[in-house]
Design a protein around this motif. Structure first.
Motif, PDB file in Angstrom:
ATOM      1  N   GLY A 366      -2.311  16.002   0.914  1.00  0.00           N
ATOM      2  CA  GLY A 366      -1.956  15.249   2.111  1.00  0.00           C
ATOM      3  C   GLY A 366      -2.551  13.866   2.225  1.00  0.00           C
ATOM      4  O   GLY A 366      -2.376  13.210   3.252  1.00  0.00           O
ATOM      5  N   GLY A 367      -3.255  13.384   1.201  1.00  0.00           N
ATOM      6  CA  GLY A 367      -3.818  12.033   1.287  1.00  0.00           C
ATOM      7  C   GLY A 367      -2.730  10.970   1.287  1.00  0.00           C
ATOM      8  O   GLY A 367      -1.705  11.100   0.619  1.00  0.00           O
ATOM      9  N   ARG A 368      -2.962   9.919   2.048  1.00  0.00           N
ATOM     10  CA  ARG A 368      -2.013   8.804   2.134  1.00  0.00           C
ATOM     11  C   ARG A 368      -2.801   7.491   2.200  1.00  0.00           C
ATOM     12  O   ARG A 368      -3.806   7.404   2.893  1.00  0.00           O
ATOM     13  CB  ARG A 368      -1.139   8.906   3.403  1.00  0.00           C
ATOM     14  N   ARG A 369      -2.320   6.468   1.484  1.00  0.00           N
ATOM     15  CA  ARG A 369      -2.914   5.136   1.600  1.00  0.00           C
ATOM     16  C   ARG A 369      -1.806   4.100   1.531  1.00  0.00           C
ATOM     17  O   ARG A 369      -1.087   4.012   0.537  1.00  0.00           O
ATOM     18  CB  ARG A 369      -3.913   4.883   0.465  1.00  0.00           C
ATOM     19  N   THR A 370      -1.653   3.348   2.588  1.00  0.00           N
ATOM     20  CA  THR A 370      -0.658   2.274   2.639  1.00  0.00           C
ATOM     21  C   THR A 370      -1.350   1.000   3.081  1.00  0.00           C
ATOM     22  O   THR A 370      -1.949   0.959   4.161  1.00  0.00           O
ATOM     23  CB  THR A 370       0.487   2.617   3.618  1.00  0.00           C
ATOM     24  N   SER A 395       5.216   9.130   2.311  1.00  0.00           N
ATOM     25  CA  SER A 395       5.993   9.524   3.492  1.00  0.00           C
ATOM     26  C   SER A 395       5.047   9.963   4.602  1.00  0.00           C
ATOM     27  O   SER A 395       4.058  10.656   4.346  1.00  0.00           O
ATOM     28  CB  SER A 395       6.949  10.672   3.148  1.00  0.00           C
ATOM     29  N   TYR A 396       5.364   9.571   5.806  1.00  0.00           N
ATOM     30  CA  TYR A 396       4.626   9.983   7.001  1.00  0.00           C
ATOM     31  C   TYR A 396       5.596  10.727   7.906  1.00  0.00           C
ATOM     32  O   TYR A 396       6.721  10.285   8.130  1.00  0.00           O
ATOM     33  CB  TYR A 396       4.039   8.774   7.726  1.00  0.00           C
ATOM     34  N   LYS A 397       5.129  11.834   8.453  1.00  0.00           N
ATOM     35  CA  LYS A 397       6.023  12.707   9.198  1.00  0.00           C
ATOM     36  C   LYS A 397       5.844  12.621  10.709  1.00  0.00           C
ATOM     37  O   LYS A 397       6.569  13.263  11.456  1.00  0.00           O
ATOM     38  CB  LYS A 397       5.855  14.157   8.724  1.00  0.00           C
ATOM     39  N   ASP A 398       4.834  11.877  11.171  1.00  0.00           N
ATOM     40  CA  ASP A 398       4.689  11.702  12.618  1.00  0.00           C
ATOM     41  C   ASP A 398       4.192  10.301  12.903  1.00  0.00           C
ATOM     42  O   ASP A 398       3.509   9.669  12.093  1.00  0.00           O
ATOM     43  CB  ASP A 398       3.737  12.750  13.212  1.00  0.00           C
ATOM     44  N   GLN A 399       4.523   9.820  14.079  1.00  0.00           N
ATOM     45  CA  GLN A 399       4.233   8.442  14.466  1.00  0.00           C
ATOM     46  C   GLN A 399       2.739   8.174  14.542  1.00  0.00           C
ATOM     47  O   GLN A 399       2.260   7.075  14.221  1.00  0.00           O
ATOM     48  CB  GLN A 399       4.879   8.134  15.828  1.00  0.00           C
ATOM     49  N   ALA A 400       1.965   9.170  14.961  1.00  0.00           N
ATOM     50  CA  ALA A 400       0.530   8.963  15.136  1.00  0.00           C
ATOM     51  C   ALA A 400      -0.167   8.680  13.813  1.00  0.00           C
ATOM     52  O   ALA A 400      -1.130   7.912  13.762  1.00  0.00           O
ATOM     53  CB  ALA A 400      -0.087  10.192  15.805  1.00  0.00           C
ATOM     54  N   SER A 401       0.286   9.301  12.735  1.00  0.00           N
ATOM     55  CA  SER A 401      -0.373   9.108  11.446  1.00  0.00           C
ATOM     56  C   SER A 401       0.186   7.923  10.666  1.00  0.00           C
ATOM     57  O   SER A 401      -0.478   7.404   9.765  1.00  0.00           O
ATOM     58  CB  SER A 401      -0.237  10.375  10.592  1.00  0.00           C
ATOM     59  N   ALA A 402       1.398   7.492  10.975  1.00  0.00           N
ATOM     60  CA  ALA A 402       2.039   6.416  10.217  1.00  0.00           C
ATOM     61  C   ALA A 402       1.482   5.053  10.613  1.00  0.00           C
ATOM     62  O   ALA A 402       1.077   4.831  11.762  1.00  0.00           O
ATOM     63  CB  ALA A 402       3.545   6.452  10.449  1.00  0.00           C
ATOM     64  N   PRO A 403       1.469   4.094   9.705  1.00  0.00           N
ATOM     65  CA  PRO A 403       1.053   2.732  10.047  1.00  0.00           C
ATOM     66  C   PRO A 403       2.131   2.011  10.857  1.00  0.00           C
ATOM     67  O   PRO A 403       3.298   2.426  10.867  1.00  0.00           O
ATOM     68  CB  PRO A 403       0.853   2.075   8.689  1.00  0.00           C
ATOM     69  N   LYS A 404       1.750   0.957  11.521  1.00  0.00           N
ATOM     70  CA  LYS A 404       2.741   0.099  12.170  1.00  0.00           C
ATOM     71  C   LYS A 404       3.493  -0.652  11.080  1.00  0.00           C
ATOM     72  O   LYS A 404       2.931  -1.001  10.042  1.00  0.00           O
ATOM     73  CB  LYS A 404       2.062  -0.874  13.116  1.00  0.00           C
TER      74      LYS A 404
END
Length: 578
Positions: A366-370, A395-404
């Protein structure tokens, strides 16, 4: 049959005297006929303790020269226990068989495998109390068959796969190579090279592969064109090609990995751990960390000659893109405080009821780096896309975890996408393999970007796939152990918890990590750092993540749910041990 014989001689003294005389003569002859009868391994010192002595019928059979026959019958019986899952019944049979026929290699090999793999708890975790027992059985077999490679190979594999002591595994394979001039190169020297690499010695692994190539070539050349030796020629030709491929891979990794780590810098792991007692003898070990690796296999396309040496001194670095990856594991081990696996020279089936050892591995995902100016996908509930993953677009599945972010089309038009982001975008839209490439470089960008912008269908694909470009940096750490309980309540015989203190060890060793993680972190953790848990004194020659907690019997057996350790909340920090 034996009972009928005894009944017959009991009433006939002359018959009894004649039978005893024949047995005596046969025994003297058997001692001369069967040189194995006097080998020390036929009756190892532990046999009386392990078996309580042989039944009279088996002892008489051994004296009479029918040891192998009786051993064969016992092995048939043991095999039936294997298939029925009655593992406890096999142990005394193994002891009897190896006493009767110490040169039966399969019995030692199968017995050690049974001890080290088949004794498990309800959740299929191996009973690690039996690891030294299995190794001791192999050592006994090696002592009785010291000039054949087979049991050295078995010992090496068990040390490599189960114990994960790579230097000791390498020693076992070396001993097998040196003891048997006719050893199987594929089974001994290929595994030796892998063990040396896992020991953190890439140059030693390169030398081991080169030696395997040389040995294969000698046998291959000798068998070439000789009638009846086609299989030998084919096997060694294939072995040579396999060794040559691994030799080249090792040369490439040895060249590229240090340069990549120096260029990209070490990775801050930021390991965090929480330990919770869910209920008596049920623990949950969970946490997060920054697990970074090479996003795809990027070394194979580099310009190296047939010997694995770089053709150009100005060759570019191997890693084009790195980032959070799935696939590595965090190891968890709970054991009696201060336990060290004992020497495995003296064989006995007995293990202490006072000893508790539980070991498991927790997957990291589940690690993500953008980074700002690079693309990502906002796709709630959507399926993954392999081309996105290859391009390092998360890929991000919810708004809270995704970057702007803004749309990819807007970012391309306004110049708000970085060169690295452009490279990711064209890698996704034009998969390199469709252009006969493994990956693109910055030199490929102008033409690919022009092609993308002039193709309405391709631009529409960015919208369909919900590809955005970040206007801020975003990092989500990989998680492990979430909602995963380590249940030791169902197996009281294996997990007795009879002593007062226990060590709970949470660790990560780069030497056991997948290749794409080692590409970024190095064989010995050269590319790894951590503010709290980086250790270089646990295993010789490597940096690893390691924390050890001291738990009491009450910590484990308590009835209520309780957080025992949480480094982010400052709970249980007094339990940390050096």
């Amino acid at each position: 049959m034996m009972k009928n014989f005894l009944d017959a001689v009991r009433g006939n003294p002359k018959l009894a005297a004649g039978a005893l005389a024949l047995i005596a003569v046969q025994g003297l002859l058997q001692a001369r006929i069967d040189p194995l009868r006097r080998q020390p391994a036929v009756e190892p010192p532990s046999v009386i303790k392990s078996t309580g002595g042989l039944p009279f019928e088996y002892s008489l059979a051994a004296i009479s020269g029918f040891r192998q026959v009786i051993a064969g019958l016992l092995w048939v019986r043991a095999d039936s226990f294997f298939h029925s899952g009655n593992y406890d019944a096999i142990l005394p049979l193994l002891r009897l068989i190896t006493w009767l026929d110490p040169n039966w290699l399969d019995v030692y090999a199968t017995g050690a495998w049974h001890l080290m793999y088949n004794f498990t708890d309800t959740d299929q975790r191996s009973d690690r109390r039996y690891l030294p027992v299995g190794l001791a059985l192999l050592n006994e077999g090696i002592a009785a068959n010291s000039t054949v490679f087979d049991l050295y190979k078995e010992k090496g594999w068990n040390l490599f796969d189960k114990v994960k002591d790579y230097p000791l595994a390498a020693d076992a394979y070396k001993a097998g190579r040196d003891a048997d001039p006719n050893h199987d190169i594929n089974q001994i020297e290929h595994l030796l090279a892998h063990c040396v690499e896992r020991s953190g010695d890439p140059e030693g692994a390169i030398a081991a592969w080169a030696d395997a190539m040389r040995r294969h070539k000698v046998i291959w050349d000798a068998a070439k064109g000789v009638a009846g030796k086609e299989d030998i020629e084919s096997r060694n030709r294939q072995g040579y090609n396999n060794a040559s491929k691994n030799f080249r891979i090792m040369k490439v990794r040895s060249y590229c990995r240090p340069r990549d780590i120096a260029r990209l810098g070490p990775v801050e792991a930021s390991l965090g751990v929480k330990v919770t007692r869910i209920r008596p003898r049920v623990l949950r070990v969970e946490g997060s960390w920054n697990l970074v690796g090479c996003l795809k296999d990027q070394y194979d396309d580099l310009s190296f000659d047939d010997k694995g040496d770089p053709k150009s001194a100005t060759i570019s670095s191997g890693i084009v893109m790195d980032g959070p990856v799935d696939g590595a594991r965090i190891d968890v081990r709970l054991q009696n405080a201060g336990y060290v696996m004992p020497d495995s020279q003296n064989f006995s089936f007995e293990v202490s009821d006072d000893l508790t050892i539980m070991q498991d591995s927790l997957s990291s995902r589940g690690g993500r780096r953008t980074l700002k100016g690079t693309p990502y996908q906002f796709n709630p509930g959507g399926a993954g896309d392999q081309n996105l993953e290859r391009a390092g677009i998360y890929s991000y599945k919810d708004q809270a975890s995704a970057p702007k972010g803004i749309s990819a089309a807007q970012a391309l038009a306004s110049g708000q996408i970085s060169p690295a982001g452009q490279l990711q975008l064209v890698t996704f839209i034009f998969p390199p393999q469709t252009r006969q490439k493994k990956f693109y470089t910055l030199a490929d960008l102008p033409g690919l970007l022009s092609e993308l912008k002039s193709d309405p269908a391709r631009m529409a694909q960015l919208e369909t796939k919900k590809i955005l470009v970040a206007t801020e940096d975003k990092l989500l750490l990989s998680e492990f152990g979430k909602n995963r309980d380590l249940d030791m309540s169902k197996d009281p015989k294996m997990y007795g918890f009879k002593t007062d203190l226990y060590d709970l060890i949470v660790s990560f060793s780069p030497r056991s990590a997948p290749d794409f993680v080692q590409d970024r972190l190095g064989w010995n953790g050269e590319g790894l750092k951590d503010k709290r848990y980086l250790r270089s004194d646990v295993k010789l020659g490597q940096q690893m993540l390691y924390l050890k907690l001291k738990l009491t019997k009450e910590d484990i057996n308590g009835t209520d749910k309780k957080v025992l350790f949480d480094d982010s909340a400052g709970v249980g920090l007094d339990k940390l041990q050096k």
